[in-house]
Design an enzyme around this catalytic site. Structure first.
Site, PDB file in Angstrom:
ATOM      1  N   ARG A 169     -10.217 -11.597   2.038  1.00  0.00           N
ATOM      2  CA  ARG A 169     -11.086 -12.644   1.494  1.00  0.00           C
ATOM      3  C   ARG A 169     -10.387 -14.007   1.507  1.00  0.00           C
ATOM      4  O   ARG A 169     -11.046 -15.040   1.536  1.00  0.00           O
ATOM      5  CB  ARG A 169     -11.523 -12.246   0.074  1.00  0.00           C
ATOM      6  CG  ARG A 169     -10.398 -12.084  -0.881  1.00  0.00           C
ATOM      7  CD  ARG A 169     -10.788 -11.263  -2.102  1.00  0.00           C
ATOM      8  NE  ARG A 169     -10.879  -9.828  -1.809  1.00  0.00           N
ATOM      9  CZ  ARG A 169     -11.201  -8.909  -2.714  1.00  0.00           C
ATOM     10  NH1 ARG A 169     -11.489  -9.265  -3.955  1.00  0.00           N
ATOM     11  NH2 ARG A 169     -11.260  -7.637  -2.373  1.00  0.00           N
ATOM     12  N   LYS A 183       0.836  -1.196   0.000  1.00  0.00           N
ATOM     13  CA  LYS A 183       0.000   0.000   0.000  1.00  0.00           C
ATOM     14  C   LYS A 183       0.875   1.252   0.000  1.00  0.00           C
ATOM     15  O   LYS A 183       2.018   1.205   0.451  1.00  0.00           O
ATOM     16  CB  LYS A 183      -0.844   0.025   1.285  1.00  0.00           C
ATOM     17  CG  LYS A 183      -1.983  -0.970   1.325  1.00  0.00           C
ATOM     18  CD  LYS A 183      -2.740  -0.842   2.648  1.00  0.00           C
ATOM     19  CE  LYS A 183      -3.853  -1.864   2.763  1.00  0.00           C
ATOM     20  NZ  LYS A 183      -4.943  -1.657   1.792  1.00  0.00           N
TER      21      LYS A 183
HETATM   22  N1  BES Z   1      -8.025  -3.877   4.648  1.00  0.00           N
HETATM   23  C1  BES Z   1      -8.211  -3.420   3.319  1.00  0.00           C
HETATM   24  C2  BES Z   1      -9.512  -2.652   3.122  1.00  0.00           C
HETATM   25  C3  BES Z   1      -9.670  -1.357   3.877  1.00  0.00           C
HETATM   26  C4  BES Z   1      -9.417  -0.155   3.251  1.00  0.00           C
HETATM   27  C5  BES Z   1     -10.118  -1.338   5.181  1.00  0.00           C
HETATM   28  C6  BES Z   1      -9.596   1.037   3.917  1.00  0.00           C
HETATM   29  C7  BES Z   1     -10.293  -0.142   5.870  1.00  0.00           C
HETATM   30  C8  BES Z   1     -10.029   1.046   5.225  1.00  0.00           C
HETATM   31  C9  BES Z   1      -8.230  -4.614   2.368  1.00  0.00           C
HETATM   32  O1  BES Z   1      -7.444  -5.689   2.731  1.00  0.00           O
HETATM   33  C10 BES Z   1      -7.722  -4.142   1.050  1.00  0.00           C
HETATM   34  O2  BES Z   1      -6.590  -3.776   0.976  1.00  0.00           O
HETATM   35  N2  BES Z   1      -8.561  -4.186   0.039  1.00  0.00           N
HETATM   36  C11 BES Z   1      -8.193  -3.787  -1.287  1.00  0.00           C
HETATM   37  C12 BES Z   1      -8.785  -4.759  -2.265  1.00  0.00           C
HETATM   38  C13 BES Z   1      -8.270  -4.599  -3.665  1.00  0.00           C
HETATM   39  C14 BES Z   1      -6.805  -4.916  -3.737  1.00  0.00           C
HETATM   40  C15 BES Z   1      -9.065  -5.513  -4.576  1.00  0.00           C
HETATM   41  C16 BES Z   1      -8.744  -2.377  -1.512  1.00  0.00           C
HETATM   42  O3  BES Z   1      -9.809  -2.074  -1.008  1.00  0.00           O
HETATM   43  O4  BES Z   1      -8.066  -1.605  -2.154  1.00  0.00           O
HETATM   44 MN    MN Z   2      -5.430  -5.497   2.030  1.00  0.00          MN
END
Ligand code: BES
Ligand code: MN
Ligand code: ZN
Length: 493
Positions: A348, A274
């Site tokens: 997931r 990230k």
């Molecule tokens: N934990 C994150 C989602 C999240 C984002 C929670 C902001 C709380 C606040 C999750 O694991 C994630 O990174 N999701 C990705 C999915 C994508 C790679 C398909 C996302 O939301 O960008």
């Molecule tokens: Mn994630």
């Protein structure tokens, strides 16, 4: 915070502060009597529009010896006709937060306003307790400045028995403990709240309430074939775990309700790392796990007559030489193969193995998972509602209704088969990340593939688990979302 009950007349009760609920469009008998004791000060405030009784507005006054109460805290209840348990919960929370700002640690809350003081008592206690939350254990300087509430006295109207009120207060207290546990777990940083920390929190809970608790360690997970959960944990020095808690309610028969909570103790994104800005918020990526633990805590203390199982897959998502990578293909516990196209779609993966495990191990009457699953959910719903999806409309509807009653709102999204096209892989049965479009739904659709014929619902709490602003029943920070919702749902079953 301790709660005492008293049948004292608020006009005669000595306290550092008396909290008085006020309407926007009318005056209660008590308001008129207090106003008279203060030489018409309250009416002047409303004539000048300094305090109008708007919901959650507060105003602190010194009574300068004109009342046994040293201060008076006015709190707005809004319009008379619109008053319900939810608004009273909020008003109580707002009042308590105003008292914290003013550093008033002991206070009395008048219940005389309420036409049905008895039935809304629980909501008022909940609001006051929830609003009093703070998390300051890592602040070591200025210990003398630290503020803690010592106690609240509820002043009951004549005709409300202290004994029946006591049981409502106690119920609110049990619920509060559950929410507090969830908030604390989420508030702790990732270096403290590790997978091992969650496991010992579960053990502690099981000992407090006599529940059974099992923790599957990495080698157990490998033996079972929970390869998706194991893969997500590979880049971390903290091993992945699966925590299983079982509560058997008195007199409860039949198959359990199973709660599954995402327990990513820190989500760096892994190899698909990230951006740095805001990454610290990813310590909250175990909020689903926290909600499950908080709910188990409250359900057991409340002695709810249900069989309840909590299943928590937990891991830390980190980049490393051993970490799982884009392009990898995993064979999940269910046998379905998954191509990894983004290691940041890890929630997931740990959930799909946990859902399959939960459904085959426990044959649930209903299975509900909670997860901070997608940023897309924050884009879609902001911070006012959690996303709701599921395979069983009755379960989805009863969760939605429970959410409306307790103030933890849910908004349903569709899970039509067409959404699954985004998850097709050229090499495996599924890929783990769709595109940006419909990201919350494609994630939900992915989970659905592992729910079989079990009645299942999924809550995406990415936007609701943490709040950057203070809310009436939830000071800035961890909200403990899910605990009150699930308890409300379980009570209504
Ligand atoms: N934990 C994150 C989602 C999240 C984002 C929670 C902001 C709380 C606040 C999750 O694991 C994630 O990174 N999701 C990705 C999915 C994508 C790679 C398909 C996302 O939301 O960008
Ligand atoms: Mn994630
Ligand atoms: Zn995550």
């Amino acid at each position: 915070m301790k709660i005492d009950l008293s049948s004292d007349n608020p006009l005669k009760h000595a306290t550092p502060a008396l909290v008085l609920g006020c309407f926007e469009d009318g005056e209660s008998e008590l308001f008129i009597r207090i106003d008279a004791a203060l030489d018409g000060c309250l009416k002047r405030l409303s004539a000048n529009r300094e305090f109008t009784g708007k919901l959650n507005a507060t105003r602190l006054l010194d009574t300068l010896g004109r009342l046994p109460a040293e201060r008076l805290l006015l709190v707005g209840l809004g319009k008379k006709k619109e008053l319900d348990a939810g608004r009273q919960r909020q008003a109580a929370g707002s009042a308590v937060q105003a008292l914290r700002t003013a550093r008033v640690a002991t206070f009395a809350l008048s219940q005389h306003l309420l036409s049905d003081g008895d039935t809304t008592l629980e909501a008022v206690c909940e609001g006051a307790l929830l609003g009093s939350y703070s998390f300051d254990i890592y602040k070591t300087k200025d210990k003398k400045e630290r503020f803690t509430f010592s106690g609240m006295t509820l002043l009951l109207p004549k005709g409300v028995s202290v004994k029946s009120a006591r049981s409502k207060v106690d119920r609110a207290g049990h619920l509060w403990n559950g929410v507090n546990l969830a908030r604390d777990l989420v508030s702790h940083p990732g270096n403290v709240a590790t997978t091992g920390y969650l496991a010992s929190a579960a053990h502690g809970l099981s000992e407090r309430h006599g529940l059974s608790c099992r923790v599957l360690e990495r080698s157990d997970l490998e033996k079972l074939g929970m390869n998706a959960l194991v893969a997500v944990g590979k880049g971390s020095a903290e091993p992945p775990r699966l925590i299983v808690l079982e509560y058997r309610g008195d007199g409860a028969k039949g198959r359990p309700v199973v709660l599954v909570g995402k327990g990513i103790t820190f989500d760096s994104g892994g190899i698909s790392i990230k951006p740095g800005a805001g990454m610290e918020e990813m310590k909250t990526d175990m909020s689903g796990a926290a909600a499950v633990l908080g709910t188990m805590e409250a359900a057991a203390a409340l002695k709810l007559p249900v069989n309840l199982v909590g299943v928590i897959p937990t891991a830390e998502n980190m980049p490393d030489g051993l970490a799982y990578k884009p392009g990898d293909v995993l064979t999940s516990l269910s046998g379905l193969t998954i191509e990894i196209n983004n290691t940041d779609a890890e929630g997931r993966l740990i959930l799909c193995d946990a859902l399959h495990y939960a459904r085959t191990e426990f044959k649930p009457a209903a299975m509900i998972d909670l997860a901070t699953l997608t940023g897309a959910c924050v884009v879609a719903l902001g911070h006012e509602a959690s996303g709701l999806m599921g395979s069983d409309q009755r379960l989805v509807d009863s969760l939605k209704k429970a959410g409306e009653r307790c103030g933890e709102r849910l908004w349903e999204l569709p899970l039509w088969d067409e959404y699954g096209e985004a998850m097709n892989s050229d090499i495996a049965d599924l890929k783990n990340a769709g595109g940006r479009d419909g990201g919350t739904i494609t994630a939900g659709w992915f989970l659905k593939q592992f729910s079989g014929s079990t009645r299942w619902a999924h809550l995406d709490i990415a936007g609701t688990a943490w709040s950057d602003k203070s809310r009436p029943c939830s000071p800035k920070g961890a909200t403990g979302v899910g605990v009150r919702l699930l308890i409300e749902y379980l009570r209504s079953r």
